[in-house]
Write a protein that holds these residues in place. Structure first.
Motif, PDB file in Angstrom:
ATOM      1  N   PRO A   1     -12.882  -1.360  -2.612  1.00  0.00           N
ATOM      2  CA  PRO A   1     -11.794  -2.934  -3.450  1.00  0.00           C
ATOM      3  C   PRO A   1     -13.054  -2.537  -4.483  1.00  0.00           C
ATOM      4  O   PRO A   1     -12.547  -3.841  -5.448  1.00  0.00           O
ATOM      5  CB  PRO A   1     -13.138  -3.894  -2.389  1.00  0.00           C
TER       6      PRO A   1
ATOM      7  N   MET B   1     -10.586  -1.857  -7.566  1.00  0.00           N
ATOM      8  CA  MET B   1     -10.028  -3.022  -8.221  1.00  0.00           C
ATOM      9  C   MET B   1     -10.183  -3.400  -8.968  1.00  0.00           C
ATOM     10  O   MET B   1      -9.757  -4.136 -10.344  1.00  0.00           O
ATOM     11  CB  MET B   1      -9.582  -3.564  -6.912  1.00  0.00           C
ATOM     12  N   LYS B   2     -11.805  -4.273  -8.849  1.00  0.00           N
ATOM     13  CA  LYS B   2     -12.403  -4.946  -9.365  1.00  0.00           C
ATOM     14  C   LYS B   2     -12.713  -4.383 -11.273  1.00  0.00           C
ATOM     15  O   LYS B   2     -12.891  -4.918 -12.477  1.00  0.00           O
ATOM     16  CB  LYS B   2     -13.554  -5.389  -9.141  1.00  0.00           C
TER      17      LYS B   2
ATOM     18  N   ASP C   1      -6.414  -5.099 -13.888  1.00  0.00           N
ATOM     19  CA  ASP C   1      -4.888  -5.107 -13.855  1.00  0.00           C
ATOM     20  C   ASP C   1      -4.247  -3.959 -13.791  1.00  0.00           C
ATOM     21  O   ASP C   1      -3.099  -3.084 -13.769  1.00  0.00           O
ATOM     22  CB  ASP C   1      -4.218  -5.930 -14.937  1.00  0.00           C
TER      23      ASP C   1
ATOM     24  N   ALA D   1      -5.349  -1.309 -12.511  1.00  0.00           N
ATOM     25  CA  ALA D   1      -5.090  -0.575 -10.943  1.00  0.00           C
ATOM     26  C   ALA D   1      -3.987  -0.391 -10.403  1.00  0.00           C
ATOM     27  O   ALA D   1      -3.366   0.440 -10.397  1.00  0.00           O
ATOM     28  CB  ALA D   1      -5.766  -2.055 -10.120  1.00  0.00           C
ATOM     29  N   LYS D   2      -3.214  -1.464 -11.085  1.00  0.00           N
ATOM     30  CA  LYS D   2      -1.166  -1.781 -10.865  1.00  0.00           C
ATOM     31  C   LYS D   2      -0.407  -0.220 -10.646  1.00  0.00           C
ATOM     32  O   LYS D   2      -1.311   0.805 -12.387  1.00  0.00           O
ATOM     33  CB  LYS D   2      -0.837  -2.751 -11.501  1.00  0.00           C
TER      34      LYS D   2
ATOM     35  N   VAL E   1      -1.118   1.079  -6.550  1.00  0.00           N
ATOM     36  CA  VAL E   1      -1.755   0.177  -5.942  1.00  0.00           C
ATOM     37  C   VAL E   1      -0.700  -0.958  -6.306  1.00  0.00           C
ATOM     38  O   VAL E   1      -0.304  -0.246  -7.862  1.00  0.00           O
ATOM     39  CB  VAL E   1      -3.026  -0.263  -6.892  1.00  0.00           C
TER      40      VAL E   1
ATOM     41  N   ASP F   1       0.327  -7.068  -6.338  1.00  0.00           N
ATOM     42  CA  ASP F   1      -0.965  -8.031  -5.764  1.00  0.00           C
ATOM     43  C   ASP F   1      -2.596  -6.905  -5.374  1.00  0.00           C
ATOM     44  O   ASP F   1      -3.283  -7.599  -4.610  1.00  0.00           O
ATOM     45  CB  ASP F   1      -0.983  -8.638  -4.775  1.00  0.00           C
ATOM     46  N   LYS F   2      -2.600  -5.835  -6.350  1.00  0.00           N
ATOM     47  CA  LYS F   2      -3.294  -5.232  -5.031  1.00  0.00           C
ATOM     48  C   LYS F   2      -3.443  -4.644  -4.166  1.00  0.00           C
ATOM     49  O   LYS F   2      -4.162  -3.902  -3.225  1.00  0.00           O
ATOM     50  CB  LYS F   2      -5.379  -5.356  -5.167  1.00  0.00           C
ATOM     51  N   SER F   3      -2.509  -4.970  -3.013  1.00  0.00           N
ATOM     52  CA  SER F   3      -2.397  -3.975  -2.052  1.00  0.00           C
ATOM     53  C   SER F   3      -1.746  -2.775  -2.301  1.00  0.00           C
ATOM     54  O   SER F   3      -1.701  -2.335  -3.260  1.00  0.00           O
ATOM     55  CB  SER F   3      -0.852  -5.188  -1.262  1.00  0.00           C
ATOM     56  N   TYR F   4      -1.873  -1.243  -1.007  1.00  0.00           N
ATOM     57  CA  TYR F   4      -1.402  -0.104  -0.874  1.00  0.00           C
ATOM     58  C   TYR F   4       0.052  -0.279  -0.006  1.00  0.00           C
ATOM     59  O   TYR F   4       0.800  -1.032   0.886  1.00  0.00           O
ATOM     60  CB  TYR F   4      -2.556   0.485   0.022  1.00  0.00           C
TER      61      TYR F   4
END
Length: 376
Positions: free
Chosen positions: A256, A259-260, A264, A266-267, A365, A368-371
């Motif tokens: 996690p 992502m932090k 943005d 991370a997408k 990624v 919304d940071k989901s996989y």
């Protein structure tokens, strides 16, 4: 004679106290946790400790193991080799039967010899292939080796994505170097075109010089084999510099905090790892995740927590089956273990302590940071 009775009574009382203390000590089985409770990998270490304590709490509620209560002793190795060596001595002196950890390969390896000499079992999620090289009877890997991930990565890069220009980045840790070397070897075996192999210093935070050099090479992909603490920043700075290459992170970027740190940016990141905890197709995994969230009001940091939990669960299972807490007997039982139903899938160990099996996936990624699974 009358003057002697108080002394005799006092002596008997002391003996009784010592006997009671010895009996109480004999009724406890100590399990050690060696993990980075503080430092840059603290969320992983704390998650490992939480997972172990949850399993122990549940086991004790069922009566413990062999009629004895289990006690957890935790030592913070900060993910560093020097501190890991100190932890190993401390936990051995505490009289633990087994140690769960550590999270990093470097910290795990720094403690191996001490545990082996003391006959203390050690199970870790460390993935460096070198961890098995010593062939210690006390060591068991509850994850899968870097060489297995490297083979998958090479297949994905060459057969799946068909990258023409590949950049490989690592840091100086034993884990990251080992994974990068194994990946380069696997890629070269498939005649892939690696245009750059480089290293960053973990914790530097500013990687623009390295990334600017890479930008001039116009790569198709930047693969990073290090940890999420650097991976998130690398990805953010890559996007800031306008480098259009794919960014692929090895398994330790699956966290996690990646992502932090990436924000943005991370997408679009591609992460390679074994299946994430939330999509594992095992009822026991779903139950554990529910219990963990109820206990700690959060999800485990990553799949590594669950792998460490499986290491403990396998040890407790063998203790119950063998009706023994002798570490030699437990080790023999672990070596003979076949398809034990683990949270992370069936657990089987080779004679050298290597866990057999393991399938990898690539996740993209989302915004919304989901996989989203894109390759398996």
């Amino acid at each position: 004679m009358k003057k002697m009775f108080p002394k005799l009574t006092a002596s008997l009382a002391v003996c009784s106290m010592l006997t009671s203390a010895s009996f109480a000590a004999a009724e406890v089985i100590k399990i050690g946790v060696q993990a980075p409770i503080t430092g840059q990998y603290a969320n992983e270490g704390q998650s490992i400790d939480n997972g172990v304590r949850l399993i122990v709490e549940q086991q004790n509620a069922r009566g413990g193991v062999l009629g004895k209560k289990i006690e957890v002793v935790t030592c913070d190795d900060q993910g560093a080799a020097q501190q890991a060596a100190i932890c190993a001595k401390k936990l051995v002196n505490e009289g633990v039967k087994a140690v769960i950890g550590s999270y990093t390969s470097g910290a795990t390896e720094a403690a191996q010899t001490t545990y082996n000499r003391a006959g203390v079992l050690q199970t870790s999620d460390g993935t460096s292939d070198s961890l098995i090289a010593h062939k210690y009877w006390t060591f068991f890997r509850n994850s899968f080796p870097n060489s297995a991930e490297a083979e998958y990565t090479a297949k994905y890069f060459v057969d799946g994505k068909q990258y023409k220009k590949i950049v490989i980045l690592s840091d100086y840790s034993s884990y990251s170097t080992d994974l990068a070397d194994a990946t380069v070897k696997a890629l070269k075996a498939k005649n892939a075109n690696i245009i750059y192999e480089g290293k960053i210093k973990s914790g530097t935070q500013n990687f623009t010089a390295t990334l600017t050099k890479i930008k001039s090479m116009d790569p198709d992909v930047i693969y990073f084999s290090g940890y999420y603490t650097d991976g998130g920043l690398l990805r953010a700075q890559q996007i800031q510099l306008g480098i259009k290459a794919d960014f692929v992170g090895g398994d330790s970027n699956d966290n996690p905090d990646y992502m932090k740190l990436a924000g943005d940016s991370a997408k679009g990141t591609l992460l390679i790892n074994v299946p994430t905890p939330d999509i594992l197709p095992y009822d026991i995994a779903k139950t554990f995740l529910v219990d963990y969230k109820a206990k700690f009001n959060m999800a485990p940091a990553s799949i590594w927590s669950l792998m460490n939990v499986d290491g403990l669960r396998a040890i407790l299972h063998v203790m119950e089956q063998s009706k023994s807490d002798d570490t030699k007997v437990i080790a023999e039982g672990l070596h003979a273990l076949k398809d034990f139903p683990g949270i992370t899938g069936p657990v089987t160990f080779r004679e050298d302590g290597e866990r057999i099996g393991g399938g990898y996936m690539t996740y993209e990624v989302q915004a919304d940071k989901s996989y989203k699974i894109v390759y398996q």
